[in-house]
Design a protein around this motif. Structure first.
Motif, PDB file in Angstrom:
ATOM      1  N   ARG A 138      -3.242  -3.128 -14.744  1.00 28.04           N
ATOM      2  CA  ARG A 138      -2.952  -2.083 -13.756  1.00 28.04           C
ATOM      3  C   ARG A 138      -1.447  -1.960 -13.488  1.00 28.04           C
ATOM      4  O   ARG A 138      -0.931  -0.848 -13.349  1.00 28.04           O
ATOM      5  CB  ARG A 138      -3.746  -2.345 -12.480  1.00 28.04           C
ATOM      6  CG  ARG A 138      -5.246  -2.055 -12.687  1.00 28.04           C
ATOM      7  CD  ARG A 138      -6.070  -2.189 -11.424  1.00 28.04           C
ATOM      8  NE  ARG A 138      -6.267  -3.552 -10.967  1.00 28.04           N
ATOM      9  CZ  ARG A 138      -7.148  -4.406 -11.474  1.00 28.04           C
ATOM     10  NH1 ARG A 138      -7.914  -4.063 -12.486  1.00 28.04           N
ATOM     11  NH2 ARG A 138      -7.272  -5.613 -10.988  1.00 28.04           N
ATOM     12  N   GLN A 143      -1.654  -7.339  -6.401  1.00 34.12           N
ATOM     13  CA  GLN A 143      -0.681  -6.796  -7.347  1.00 34.12           C
ATOM     14  C   GLN A 143       0.746  -7.044  -6.865  1.00 34.12           C
ATOM     15  O   GLN A 143       1.615  -7.446  -7.646  1.00 34.12           O
ATOM     16  CB  GLN A 143      -0.911  -5.296  -7.549  1.00 34.12           C
ATOM     17  CG  GLN A 143      -2.197  -4.976  -8.279  1.00 34.12           C
ATOM     18  CD  GLN A 143      -2.543  -3.502  -8.218  1.00 34.12           C
ATOM     19  OE1 GLN A 143      -2.116  -2.767  -7.307  1.00 34.12           O
ATOM     20  NE2 GLN A 143      -3.325  -3.045  -9.182  1.00 34.12           N
ATOM     21  N   ALA A 153       0.822  -1.205   0.000  1.00 34.59           N
ATOM     22  CA  ALA A 153       0.000   0.000   0.000  1.00 34.59           C
ATOM     23  C   ALA A 153       0.864   1.267   0.000  1.00 34.59           C
ATOM     24  O   ALA A 153       0.484   2.280  -0.599  1.00 34.59           O
ATOM     25  CB  ALA A 153      -0.940  -0.002   1.202  1.00 34.59           C
ATOM     26  N   GLU A 154       2.020   1.197   0.646  1.00 34.91           N
ATOM     27  CA  GLU A 154       2.934   2.349   0.657  1.00 34.91           C
ATOM     28  C   GLU A 154       3.431   2.678  -0.748  1.00 34.91           C
ATOM     29  O   GLU A 154       3.911   3.777  -0.996  1.00 34.91           O
ATOM     30  CB  GLU A 154       4.128   2.069   1.575  1.00 34.91           C
ATOM     31  CG  GLU A 154       3.763   1.990   3.043  1.00 34.91           C
ATOM     32  CD  GLU A 154       4.944   1.596   3.919  1.00 34.91           C
ATOM     33  OE1 GLU A 154       6.098   1.598   3.436  1.00 34.91           O
ATOM     34  OE2 GLU A 154       4.698   1.269   5.093  1.00 34.91           O
ATOM     35  N   HIS A 155       3.303   1.722  -1.662  1.00 27.65           N
ATOM     36  CA  HIS A 155       3.751   1.918  -3.046  1.00 27.65           C
ATOM     37  C   HIS A 155       2.573   1.940  -4.015  1.00 27.65           C
ATOM     38  O   HIS A 155       2.749   1.774  -5.222  1.00 27.65           O
ATOM     39  CB  HIS A 155       4.755   0.821  -3.421  1.00 27.65           C
ATOM     40  CG  HIS A 155       5.952   0.835  -2.530  1.00 27.65           C
ATOM     41  ND1 HIS A 155       6.999   1.722  -2.701  1.00 27.65           N
ATOM     42  CD2 HIS A 155       6.239   0.133  -1.411  1.00 27.65           C
ATOM     43  CE1 HIS A 155       7.886   1.539  -1.743  1.00 27.65           C
ATOM     44  NE2 HIS A 155       7.457   0.584  -0.948  1.00 27.65           N
ATOM     45  N   GLY A 156       1.376   2.137  -3.467  1.00 25.55           N
ATOM     46  CA  GLY A 156       0.187   2.267  -4.302  1.00 25.55           C
ATOM     47  C   GLY A 156      -0.303   0.969  -4.921  1.00 25.55           C
ATOM     48  O   GLY A 156      -0.998   0.988  -5.931  1.00 25.55           O
ATOM     49  N   LEU A 157       0.053  -0.162  -4.315  1.00 32.86           N
ATOM     50  CA  LEU A 157      -0.346  -1.461  -4.853  1.00 32.86           C
ATOM     51  C   LEU A 157      -1.249  -2.204  -3.888  1.00 32.86           C
ATOM     52  O   LEU A 157      -1.147  -2.032  -2.670  1.00 32.86           O
ATOM     53  CB  LEU A 157       0.894  -2.332  -5.125  1.00 32.86           C
ATOM     54  CG  LEU A 157       1.902  -1.806  -6.138  1.00 32.86           C
ATOM     55  CD1 LEU A 157       3.097  -2.740  -6.216  1.00 32.86           C
ATOM     56  CD2 LEU A 157       1.267  -1.634  -7.499  1.00 32.86           C
ATOM     57  N   THR A 158      -2.092  -3.050  -4.429  1.00 29.83           N
ATOM     58  CA  THR A 158      -2.878  -3.959  -3.609  1.00 29.83           C
ATOM     59  C   THR A 158      -2.019  -5.171  -3.271  1.00 29.83           C
ATOM     60  O   THR A 158      -0.958  -5.393  -3.883  1.00 29.83           O
ATOM     61  CB  THR A 158      -4.128  -4.449  -4.357  1.00 29.83           C
ATOM     62  OG1 THR A 158      -3.708  -5.250  -5.489  1.00 29.83           O
ATOM     63  CG2 THR A 158      -5.004  -3.288  -4.821  1.00 29.83           C
ATOM     64  N   GLN A 207       1.313   1.290 -14.588  1.00 31.63           N
ATOM     65  CA  GLN A 207       2.263   1.927 -13.667  1.00 31.63           C
ATOM     66  C   GLN A 207       3.711   1.723 -14.085  1.00 31.63           C
ATOM     67  O   GLN A 207       4.630   2.146 -13.386  1.00 31.63           O
ATOM     68  CB  GLN A 207       2.052   1.373 -12.249  1.00 31.63           C
ATOM     69  CG  GLN A 207       0.698   1.726 -11.662  1.00 31.63           C
ATOM     70  CD  GLN A 207       0.533   1.150 -10.275  1.00 31.63           C
ATOM     71  OE1 GLN A 207       1.357   1.398  -9.399  1.00 31.63           O
ATOM     72  NE2 GLN A 207      -0.516   0.379 -10.078  1.00 31.63           N
TER      73      GLN A 207
END
Length: 156
Positions: free
Chosen positions: A87, A54, A46-51, A91
């Motif tokens: 997704r 992912q 989450a800190e890297h914008g991922l689920t 990115q």
């Protein structure tokens, strides 16, 4: 007539020939360890914008993998993989390439940016790192060996 217990009722029942944890106790401990790992992975991803899904896919891409193989490794339908790859590709973390041996197959490849994000996610998994750091080298080797023996053919 006496009822014969079903296999799931006796799984984990004490075996008089063995001492040590039962099947159920081992499963519970493994589940707790896995849950802790996935909580840590989810937070770091989450800190890297991922689920979590992912991030899990990205960590599997140590070499190019066909989309169907990714679906098997992630235990999900192949149609889910397309969305995950879309997704990650948007990115700049993965790219798709036709398999030179079979042009009907698309391999998913981690980009340099994707490899770096995996490194950062793993570095950010503080609880997991702390847990492994509590093990000495012999314990790590033993754990590695034991985990390998759970699924020796590499299947989940």
């Amino acid at each position: 007539m006496p009822r014969t217990p079903a296999a799931h009722e006796t799984a984990g029942a004490p075996d008089p020939q063995r001492s040590g944890p039962t099947y159920v106790e081992l499963m519970e401990r493994l589940a707790r360890a896995a849950a802790g790992y996935y909580r840590d992975l989810t937070a770091s991803a989450a800190e890297h914008g991922l689920t979590m899904a992912q991030a899990k896919m990205l960590t599997l891409l140590r070499q190019p993998l066909p989309m169907r193989a990714l679906a098997g490794l992630l235990a999900c339908d192949a149609s889910n993989i397309t969305g995950l790859v879309d997704r990650l590709e948007a990115q700049g973390l993965v790219s798709r390439h036709l398999d030179p041996g079979d042009r009907r197959v698309k391999n998913v490849v981690a980009t340099e940016k994707g490899v770096e994000v995996v490194r950062l996610i793993r570095a950010g998994m503080r609880a997991t790192s702390a847990a492994f750091n509590r093990l000495d080298d012999d314990d790590r080797r033993a754990l590695y060996e034991l985990l390998g023996r759970l699924h020796p053919d590499g299947t989940p």
